[in-house]
Design an enzyme around this catalytic site. Structure first.
Site, PDB file in Angstrom:
ATOM      1  N   LYS A 292       9.274 -13.151  -1.990  1.00  0.00           N
ATOM      2  CA  LYS A 292       9.659 -14.195  -3.006  1.00  0.00           C
ATOM      3  C   LYS A 292       8.977 -15.322  -2.752  1.00  0.00           C
ATOM      4  O   LYS A 292       8.427 -16.086  -3.736  1.00  0.00           O
ATOM      5  CB  LYS A 292      11.194 -14.204  -2.855  1.00  0.00           C
ATOM      6  CG  LYS A 292      12.306 -13.385  -3.308  1.00  0.00           C
ATOM      7  CD  LYS A 292      11.991 -13.345  -4.984  1.00  0.00           C
ATOM      8  CE  LYS A 292      11.054 -12.232  -5.659  1.00  0.00           C
ATOM      9  NZ  LYS A 292      11.362 -10.867  -5.594  1.00  0.00           N
TER      10      LYS A 292
ATOM     11  N   HIS B 151       5.072  -6.669  19.376  1.00  0.00           N
ATOM     12  CA  HIS B 151       3.979  -5.819  19.392  1.00  0.00           C
ATOM     13  C   HIS B 151       2.660  -6.465  18.243  1.00  0.00           C
ATOM     14  O   HIS B 151       1.599  -5.894  17.953  1.00  0.00           O
ATOM     15  CB  HIS B 151       4.135  -4.415  18.578  1.00  0.00           C
ATOM     16  CG  HIS B 151       5.306  -3.815  19.563  1.00  0.00           C
ATOM     17  ND1 HIS B 151       4.973  -3.306  20.645  1.00  0.00           N
ATOM     18  CD2 HIS B 151       6.506  -3.803  19.207  1.00  0.00           C
ATOM     19  CE1 HIS B 151       6.090  -2.771  21.050  1.00  0.00           C
ATOM     20  NE2 HIS B 151       7.182  -3.059  20.054  1.00  0.00           N
TER      21      HIS B 151
ATOM     22  N   ARG C  38       4.835 -10.293 -19.675  1.00  0.00           N
ATOM     23  CA  ARG C  38       4.032  -9.249 -19.432  1.00  0.00           C
ATOM     24  C   ARG C  38       2.616  -9.419 -19.061  1.00  0.00           C
ATOM     25  O   ARG C  38       1.663  -8.740 -18.865  1.00  0.00           O
ATOM     26  CB  ARG C  38       3.735  -8.244 -20.862  1.00  0.00           C
ATOM     27  CG  ARG C  38       5.104  -7.700 -21.227  1.00  0.00           C
ATOM     28  CD  ARG C  38       4.967  -6.894 -22.421  1.00  0.00           C
ATOM     29  NE  ARG C  38       4.457  -5.808 -22.232  1.00  0.00           N
ATOM     30  CZ  ARG C  38       4.748  -4.507 -22.087  1.00  0.00           C
ATOM     31  NH1 ARG C  38       6.244  -4.542 -21.949  1.00  0.00           N
ATOM     32  NH2 ARG C  38       4.190  -3.447 -21.882  1.00  0.00           N
TER      33      ARG C  38
ATOM     34  N   ASN D 170      -3.150  -2.827 -25.191  1.00  0.00           N
ATOM     35  CA  ASN D 170      -2.394  -3.113 -23.879  1.00  0.00           C
ATOM     36  C   ASN D 170      -2.723  -1.800 -23.196  1.00  0.00           C
ATOM     37  O   ASN D 170      -2.552  -0.825 -23.565  1.00  0.00           O
ATOM     38  CB  ASN D 170      -0.628  -3.159 -24.122  1.00  0.00           C
ATOM     39  CG  ASN D 170      -0.096  -2.788 -22.763  1.00  0.00           C
ATOM     40  OD1 ASN D 170      -0.505  -3.214 -21.809  1.00  0.00           O
ATOM     41  ND2 ASN D 170       1.278  -2.279 -22.904  1.00  0.00           N
ATOM     42  N   GLY D 171      -3.290  -1.957 -21.883  1.00  0.00           N
ATOM     43  CA  GLY D 171      -3.677  -0.797 -21.251  1.00  0.00           C
ATOM     44  C   GLY D 171      -4.974  -0.810 -20.753  1.00  0.00           C
ATOM     45  O   GLY D 171      -5.607  -1.847 -20.568  1.00  0.00           O
TER      46      GLY D 171
ATOM     47  N   CYS E  16       0.054  -6.994 -20.670  1.00  0.00           N
ATOM     48  CA  CYS E  16      -0.194  -7.450 -21.739  1.00  0.00           C
ATOM     49  C   CYS E  16       1.028  -7.063 -22.854  1.00  0.00           C
ATOM     50  O   CYS E  16       1.601  -6.181 -22.461  1.00  0.00           O
ATOM     51  CB  CYS E  16      -1.527  -6.981 -22.599  1.00  0.00           C
ATOM     52  SG  CYS E  16      -2.911  -7.398 -21.492  1.00  0.00           S
TER      53      CYS E  16
ATOM     54  N   TRP F 128      -2.766 -10.161 -19.556  1.00  0.00           N
ATOM     55  CA  TRP F 128      -3.079 -10.248 -18.216  1.00  0.00           C
ATOM     56  C   TRP F 128      -4.336  -9.696 -18.030  1.00  0.00           C
ATOM     57  O   TRP F 128      -4.592  -8.418 -18.173  1.00  0.00           O
ATOM     58  CB  TRP F 128      -1.923  -9.573 -17.628  1.00  0.00           C
ATOM     59  CG  TRP F 128      -1.902  -9.615 -16.360  1.00  0.00           C
ATOM     60  CD1 TRP F 128      -1.400 -10.718 -15.354  1.00  0.00           C
ATOM     61  CD2 TRP F 128      -2.472  -8.754 -15.075  1.00  0.00           C
ATOM     62  NE1 TRP F 128      -1.515 -10.307 -14.190  1.00  0.00           N
ATOM     63  CE2 TRP F 128      -2.253  -9.146 -13.796  1.00  0.00           C
ATOM     64  CE3 TRP F 128      -3.055  -7.510 -15.347  1.00  0.00           C
ATOM     65  CZ2 TRP F 128      -2.507  -8.546 -12.796  1.00  0.00           C
ATOM     66  CZ3 TRP F 128      -3.473  -6.932 -14.225  1.00  0.00           C
ATOM     67  CH2 TRP F 128      -3.088  -7.401 -12.886  1.00  0.00           C
TER      68      TRP F 128
ATOM     69  N   GLU G 110       5.211 -15.135  -3.656  1.00  0.00           N
ATOM     70  CA  GLU G 110       4.913 -15.188  -5.038  1.00  0.00           C
ATOM     71  C   GLU G 110       5.137 -16.435  -5.892  1.00  0.00           C
ATOM     72  O   GLU G 110       4.396 -16.701  -6.673  1.00  0.00           O
ATOM     73  CB  GLU G 110       5.971 -13.966  -5.500  1.00  0.00           C
ATOM     74  CG  GLU G 110       5.818 -12.625  -5.717  1.00  0.00           C
ATOM     75  CD  GLU G 110       6.986 -12.043  -6.449  1.00  0.00           C
ATOM     76  OE1 GLU G 110       6.456 -11.128  -7.140  1.00  0.00           O
ATOM     77  OE2 GLU G 110       8.143 -12.153  -6.071  1.00  0.00           O
TER      78      GLU G 110
ATOM     79  N   GLU H 205      11.479  -8.565   1.742  1.00  0.00           N
ATOM     80  CA  GLU H 205      11.728  -9.265   0.109  1.00  0.00           C
ATOM     81  C   GLU H 205      11.805 -10.887   0.178  1.00  0.00           C
ATOM     82  O   GLU H 205      11.294 -11.604  -0.741  1.00  0.00           O
ATOM     83  CB  GLU H 205      13.081  -8.678  -0.447  1.00  0.00           C
ATOM     84  CG  GLU H 205      13.407  -9.263  -1.750  1.00  0.00           C
ATOM     85  CD  GLU H 205      12.527  -8.935  -2.845  1.00  0.00           C
ATOM     86  OE1 GLU H 205      11.618  -8.366  -2.856  1.00  0.00           O
ATOM     87  OE2 GLU H 205      12.792  -9.662  -3.832  1.00  0.00           O
TER      88      GLU H 205
ATOM     89  N   LYS I 252       5.068  -9.677 -15.223  1.00  0.00           N
ATOM     90  CA  LYS I 252       6.292  -9.143 -14.766  1.00  0.00           C
ATOM     91  C   LYS I 252       6.266  -7.670 -14.968  1.00  0.00           C
ATOM     92  O   LYS I 252       6.778  -6.840 -14.069  1.00  0.00           O
ATOM     93  CB  LYS I 252       7.349  -9.575 -15.924  1.00  0.00           C
ATOM     94  CG  LYS I 252       8.942  -9.055 -15.948  1.00  0.00           C
ATOM     95  CD  LYS I 252       9.440  -9.764 -14.547  1.00  0.00           C
ATOM     96  CE  LYS I 252      10.903  -9.291 -14.423  1.00  0.00           C
ATOM     97  NZ  LYS I 252      11.192  -9.616 -13.039  1.00  0.00           N
TER      98      LYS I 252
HETATM   99  C1  F6R Z   1       8.474  -9.075  -7.365  1.00  0.00           C
HETATM  100  C2  F6R Z   1       8.413  -8.152  -8.520  1.00  0.00           C
HETATM  101  C3  F6R Z   1       7.317  -7.217  -8.347  1.00  0.00           C
HETATM  102  C4  F6R Z   1       7.898  -5.722  -9.089  1.00  0.00           C
HETATM  103  C5  F6R Z   1       6.959  -4.581  -9.089  1.00  0.00           C
HETATM  104  C6  F6R Z   1       7.683  -3.384  -9.681  1.00  0.00           C
HETATM  105  O1  F6R Z   1       9.463 -10.144  -7.769  1.00  0.00           O
HETATM  106  O2  F6R Z   1       9.125  -8.531  -9.554  1.00  0.00           O
HETATM  107  O3  F6R Z   1       7.029  -6.853  -7.178  1.00  0.00           O
HETATM  108  O4  F6R Z   1       9.065  -5.381  -8.342  1.00  0.00           O
HETATM  109  O5  F6R Z   1       5.671  -4.978  -9.988  1.00  0.00           O
HETATM  110  O6  F6R Z   1       8.180  -3.718 -10.933  1.00  0.00           O
HETATM  111  P1  F6R Z   1       9.249  -2.763 -11.383  1.00  0.00           P
HETATM  112  O7  F6R Z   1      10.379  -2.949 -10.695  1.00  0.00           O
HETATM  113  O8  F6R Z   1       9.408  -3.210 -13.248  1.00  0.00           O
HETATM  114  O9  F6R Z   1       8.633  -1.243 -11.404  1.00  0.00           O
END
Ligand code: F6R
Length: 613
Positions: free
Chosen positions: A490, A509, A27, A105-106, A2, A74, A493, A486, A608
């Site tokens: 990607k 396995h 956010r 926020n929280g 948020c 969010w 996501e 990773e 994010k």
């Molecule tokens: C994926 C992504 C998330 C963040 C995770 C941690 O593309 O961005 O998986 O990596 O939420 O976020 P940070 O790096 O801000 O602690």
């Protein structure tokens, strides 16, 4: 999660609030809303949806006024709908009639008990949110003194929260209170602002001040008054805002993700050039607060993080153990506290985070601090909650990352952790650490990444094929096991294709049972000690009619024979290769998501910055 924005000054508040919500949408973006004081009333507009779609329906006349608050959400408590969107109001029943408007926020952790108490006192709730509780508590406590009413929130609510509040009887006033979640005050000329991060303040405010833990602030166009939790007035230094700190345009790219992928060569160059010379003789790391003696005394390194940053930690742990000879492990931050880790000053805990705000990572770091472990944070936002907690900060210098799927921050994390492993190897006098070779490869890294980005069409051709898949498998070995995870992250996501990343040795396995003609496998088999065995795994997949997308080094003699699609990358040192190998997997995910018509910069259900547990 948020985002909060607040404005009081001599300009119209609405455009500032809308712009702030737009800049904070990373956010969370499932609903948005504003409240503006006009002619003795608080006027609220809010709805589920994206700010781009909502803002045109917010009539500037009905919302004409110079003081207001805004929010981008969010969802945590209650589905994204109008009732649950912020601002939440209290005091009266109509949207244009509340006594109090409040954005949050929280999380209020004792929300159920507080809700029950308020209901018993006759309060009728209109939403499922914990936020509405804060609004009612404030409205009921307000007897003309906003600081006293804000103190009630600190006294009665448990959890992490930052809130911005307007009261109908205080026309040019914003009230804010914070515990845990971040909140900044921006100071301008005859105008002042509140914001969850710096972006909405840059270009508007000249100076910034951070609201401290359990502090209250009263903001008017001409003054900012700060109070501690006891209600006593306190002073705080402000700092000038560097107006280059915001970089929010797409620069002609259709998506932030694409722009940020293309920024990687430049960002990596800055990071490398700032830390190491091309021969690897000089490693500039004195600012991290760790002496060579400490490096020699560490008996273990725990790397803690979430999501993409956790994948980076897996790579970092591999390097620290294999090169710097320190037992090292990557652990998901949200699992750290519950395992009650064995910690003391002989353990270094490294928190890795793009935002520096991730609650899980912050809590893991606190566990380490409480136990007296040495701490370090690898961050993209030095001035962040985690940045202020950690013993030292290694800044990955990736620049603002807006696209929800992390790209340049991921490669920035890998590069930072590699530099750290070099530093650890040197400090621990590891004679055979390939510091000079890696330094040379790091200086060539920006060009290698640029070349990999130029091979866009190879990954785009593979994307054309995998866009119809429902499931995908990603395989890698050694440090590229992290690359596989990773790459899969990607893909899922942003394209919503179910993708699993595995160390390739794990295939036999279990995961091999999944292989079929319908399930493409991405295999990372670039030059290095793991290539032969990777190609063995590739053959196993092919023998079961699985389709292969192979990440291979330029000139690989077997790649074209074994793969349906080859994603070629320039040669580099095997320990540097995971940074280059991430690039075609970013492109593959991007191009697949684009072909599937997905919202690339703001994928569904994600945010994010994850500031809740
Ligand atoms: C994926 C992504 C998330 C963040 C995770 C941690 O593309 O961005 O998986 O990596 O939420 O976020 P940070 O790096 O801000 O602690």
């Amino acid at each position: 999660m948020c985002g909060i924005i607040g404005y009081t000054g001599s300009s119209q508040a609405l455009p500032v609030l809308i712009q702030g919500i737009r800049l904070l949408s990373y956010r969370g973006y499932d609903s948005a809303g504003v409240s503006v004081w006009r002619e003795g009333a608080l006027h609220v507009r809010k709805d589920p949806g994206r700010i781009e779609d909502l803002a045109p329906s917010w009539d500037p006349d009905g919302l004409a006024g110079t003081t207001g608050i805004g929010h981008t959400r969010w969802a945590t408590h209650g589905v994204p709908n109008r009732a649950n969107a912020h601002p939440q109001q209290a005091g009266e029943t109509t949207e244009d009639g509340g006594l109090v408007s409040l954005v949050h926020n929280g999380i209020v952790e004792n929300d159920l008990a507080l809700r029950e108490t308020l209901e018993a006192e006759g309060v009728a709730f209109r939403s499922d949110t914990d936020t509405e509780i804060l609004a009612h508590l404030f409205a009921r406590a307000f007897q003309g003194d906003p600081v006293a009413a804000a103190r009630v929130l600190l006294d009665r609510c448990r959890g992490q929260f930052a809130v911005a509040i307007q009261h109908r009887d205080l026309p040019d006033t914003l009230i804010a209170v914070r515990r845990g979640s971040p909140l900044l005050v921006g100071l301008g000329v005859r105008e002042n602002l509140l914001a969850s991060d710096l972006r909405p303040l840059v270009g508007r405010a000249d100076r910034v001040m951070e609201l401290g833990e359990s502090e209250i602030v009263i903001v008017t166009p001409d003054a900012v008054h700060l109070f501690d939790a006891s209600g006593a007035a306190i002073e705080r230094e402000t700092r000038a805002i560097d107006h280059t700190e915001r970089d929010t345009g797409k620069d002609g790219y259709p998506h932030f993700m694409l722009k940020e992928m293309h920024e990687q060569p430049e960002r990596l160059y800055e990071l490398v050039a700032g830390r190491i010379d091309p021969e690897g003789r000089v490693l500039r790391m004195d600012d991290l607060g760790l002496t060579d003696e400490q490096w020699r005394s560490f008996e273990r390194v725990d790397l803690v993080a979430a999501g993409t940053a956790f994948n980076a930690c897996a790579y970092g742990a591999y390097l620290l153990e294999s090169m710097a000879r320190i037992p090292a492990r990557a652990l998901m931050a949200h699992e750290y506290e519950s395992r009650d880790p064995v910690l003391d000053e002989r353990v270094l805990v490294i928190a890795v985070s793009q935002s520096g705000e991730t609650m899980d990572t912050k809590i893991a770091l606190q566990v380490a601090l409480d136990a007296g472990a040495a701490t370090l944070a690898v961050l993209n936002v030095r001035e962040s909650v985690i940045g202020r907690m950690a013993g030292g900060v290694l800044d990955m210098h990736a620049g603002p990352e807006i696209g929800v799927a992390s790209t340049k921050a991921y490669t920035g994390m890998l590069c930072s952790l590699l530099l750290l492993a070099l530093k650890a190897s040197r400090a621990r006098c590891i004679a055979d650490a390939p510091i000079a070779e890696i330094a040379q490869a790091l200086w060539a890294l920006p060009d290698a990444v640029r070349t990999a980005l130029e091979r866009f069409d190879e990954a785009a051709a593979a994307a054309q094929d995998v866009r119809r898949a429902d499931h995908m498998l990603y395989l890698g070995r050694g440090p590229d096991a992290a690359t596989a995870s990773e790459g899969a992250l990607k893909m899922k996501e942003i394209s919503y294709i179910h993708a699993e990343g595995h160390p390739a040795g794990e295939m036999k396995h279990g995961p091999i049972a999944l292989v079929s003609r319908e399930m493409p496998t991405v295999a990372i088999a670039t030059a290095g000690p793991w290539r032969e065995r990777m190609l063995g795994n590739v053959r196993e997949v092919r023998a079961r009619e699985g389709e292969i997308i192979l990440v291979a080094t330029d000139g690989d003699p077997d790649a074209a024979k074994l793969a349906d699609f080859v994603l070629s990358v320039p040669a580099t040192h095997p320990l540097v290769a995971p940074i280059v190998n991430a690039i075609p997997l970013q492109i593959l995910a991007y191009e697949t998501a684009r072909r599937r018509g997905c919202d690339i910069d703001q994928p569904r259900n994600l945010a994010k910055t994850v500031t809740v547990q």
